[in-house]
Design an enzyme around this catalytic site. Structure first.
Site, short mmCIF file in Angstrom:
data_model
loop_
_atom_site.label_atom_id
_atom_site.label_comp_id
_atom_site.label_asym_id
_atom_site.label_seq_id
_atom_site.Cartn_x
_atom_site.Cartn_y
_atom_site.Cartn_z
N ASP A 88 0.96 -1.29 -0.16
CA ASP A 88 0.03 -0.01 0.03
C ASP A 88 0.98 1.37 0.03
O ASP A 88 2.02 1.09 -0.16
CB ASP A 88 -1.04 0.09 1.12
CG ASP A 88 -2.25 0.84 0.98
OD1 ASP A 88 -2.14 2.03 0.57
OD2 ASP A 88 -3.42 0.16 1.03
N GLY A 97 4.53 1.38 -1.64
CA GLY A 97 4.68 1.99 -2.99
C GLY A 97 3.43 2.39 -3.51
O GLY A 97 2.63 2.63 -2.83
N ASP A 98 3.55 2.77 -5.09
CA ASP A 98 2.47 3.33 -5.62
C ASP A 98 2.15 2.36 -6.85
O ASP A 98 2.76 2.08 -7.97
CB ASP A 98 2.87 4.51 -6.14
CG ASP A 98 1.89 5.44 -7.05
OD1 ASP A 98 0.78 4.74 -7.38
OD2 ASP A 98 2.27 6.46 -7.54
N PHE A 99 0.96 1.76 -6.85
CA PHE A 99 0.36 0.83 -7.73
C PHE A 99 0.31 1.32 -8.98
O PHE A 99 0.14 0.49 -9.93
CB PHE A 99 -0.69 -0.06 -7.13
CG PHE A 99 -2.21 0.54 -6.70
CD1 PHE A 99 -2.55 1.66 -7.28
CD2 PHE A 99 -2.55 0.09 -5.57
CE1 PHE A 99 -3.71 2.45 -6.94
CE2 PHE A 99 -3.88 0.72 -5.23
CZ PHE A 99 -4.22 1.86 -5.76
N HIS A 102 -12.68 -0.56 -7.70
CA HIS A 102 -14.17 0.37 -7.46
C HIS A 102 -13.56 1.77 -7.16
O HIS A 102 -14.48 2.60 -7.37
CB HIS A 102 -15.21 -0.24 -6.57
CG HIS A 102 -15.05 0.25 -5.00
ND1 HIS A 102 -16.07 -0.15 -4.40
CD2 HIS A 102 -13.83 0.44 -4.42
CE1 HIS A 102 -15.57 0.23 -3.08
NE2 HIS A 102 -14.28 0.48 -3.28
#
Ligand SMILES: C[S@@+](CC[C@H](N)C(=O)[O-])C[C@H]1O[C@@H](n2cnc3c(N)ncnc32)[C@H](O)[C@@H]1O
Length: 327
Positions: free
Chosen positions: A196, A221-223, A241
């Site tokens: 996350d 981290g950054d998805f 969503h």
């Protein structure tokens, strides 16, 4: 179900803000030691005593607080549950939709429906998760509600799905790790990775502790850039969503790049085909925040466009588990 439309609105709209105000002032906690007057409460919480009395009298008509014959106020079973130290505390949930960062966009649903634009960005000038990154108090409330809300899933998902077939599961956007902990507890040989944003996983060590910590890695981290590579299973609960199709596709493509050949992607989402009262209203919250709920056909199309095939949909009591494989 109500028989008259106004029953949804009156007293709901006013009650929601009244409960938020009482919870934010910590009135249920202040009454834990016994009944108090509005003057006593006001001096403890820093409110205007005559006005606090008006709030408490109004809430008492909903059996939220009770007025005693000697002019004091006490908790009722409903407000006991708003105490922060109640074992099944409803405090965070009560303050969630009613807090300005969610209440204000919901109040502008009309503008969102008229324009198709998320009210959140129009009001706050940035996207929902960008806003949370710089508003620590709201982010803490959001993360706490996610962690509490996922308690049920952390038992229901391992009961509905056999995770023991996997070696390593990455929970993408797994919040503070409550769901991953439940799955690892139920699946003794499985290894896990919690992924996350760095600011969110900072709160995870207190949840993923003890024996679980030895089988679990915590990665910030950054998805939209990448997700941890090489696992045979990726889980995303309530992630797709949150985003419109183009952003959702970026996250899925990053998972497609990372997943081991023959691996499994599991989306845990509500599908609009099976939505019911009151969960069906989630669509409108997602709408004002910038996300969307999807039908099974819409998930199938999004997955096909990002290199996955949808193999089955497993209904659980609250969400559907959408099982996918890379193609
Ligand atoms: C709706 S919450 C779901 C949390 C958790 N999966 C659950 O079901 O309780 C969405 C999660 O996505 C995370 N998230 C948002 N943007 C992200 C990003 N760019 N990279 C990684 N995680 C992100 C949020 O921090 C949040 O924990």
């Amino acid at each position: 179900m109500p028989t008259n439309p106004s029953e949804y609105i009156w007293p709901g709209v006013i009650a929601a803000q009244a409960m938020y105000t009482a919870a934010k002032l910590r009135i249920p906690d202040l009454l834990a030691s016994g009944p108090k007057t509005a003057v006593e409460l006001a001096s403890e919480c820093g409110a205007h005593a005559p006005t606090l009395e008006r709030l408490l009298r109004s809430l008492a008509t909903l059996e939220m607080f009770a007025a005693t014959p000697d002019g004091r106020f006490s908790n009722t079973p409903l407000t006991e549950a708003l105490r922060a130290d109640h074992p099944q505390s409803q405090r965070d949930f009560t303050m969630f939709l009613t807090a300005p960062f969610l209440w204000r966009p919901l109040g502008e649903l009309y503008e969102s429906v008229r324009t198709g634009e998320p009210a959140f960005e129009r009001i706050f000038g940035e996207r929902f998760f960008e806003y949370l990154a710089s508003h620590a108090e709201d982010a803490a409330l959001f993360n706490a509600v996610m962690t509490q809300g996922t308690q049920w899933s952390s038992q229901a998902l391992p009961a509905a799905y056999d995770f023991s077939r996997f070696e390593r599961l990455v929970d993408v956007g797994g919040g503070e790790g409550g769901l991953l902990r439940g799955i690892l507890e139920a699946t003794p040989r499985l290894h896990g990775v919690l992924f996350d944003l760095p600011s969110v996983v900072a709160g995870a060590a207190s949840i993923l502790k003890g024996e679980i910590a030895e089988r679990c890695q915590i990665v910030g981290g950054d998805f939209f850039e990448s997700v941890p590579e090489g696992a045979d299973a990726y889980l995303m609960k309530g992630i797709i969503h949150d985003w419109p199709d183009d952003d959702a596709a970026k996250i899925l493509r990053n998972a497609r790049r990372a997943i081991r050949p023959g691996g499994t992607l599991l989306l845990c989402e509500s599908t609009v085909d099976s939505s019911s009262y009151p969960a069906g209203l989630m669509e409108l919250l997602m709408l004002v925040l910038g996300g969307r709920e999807r039908s099974e056909a819409e998930f199938r199309a999004l997955l096909a466009a990002t290199g996955f095939s949808l193999t089955r949909v497993i209904p659980t009591e609250m969400h559907s588990l959408i099982e996918c494989h890379p193609v």
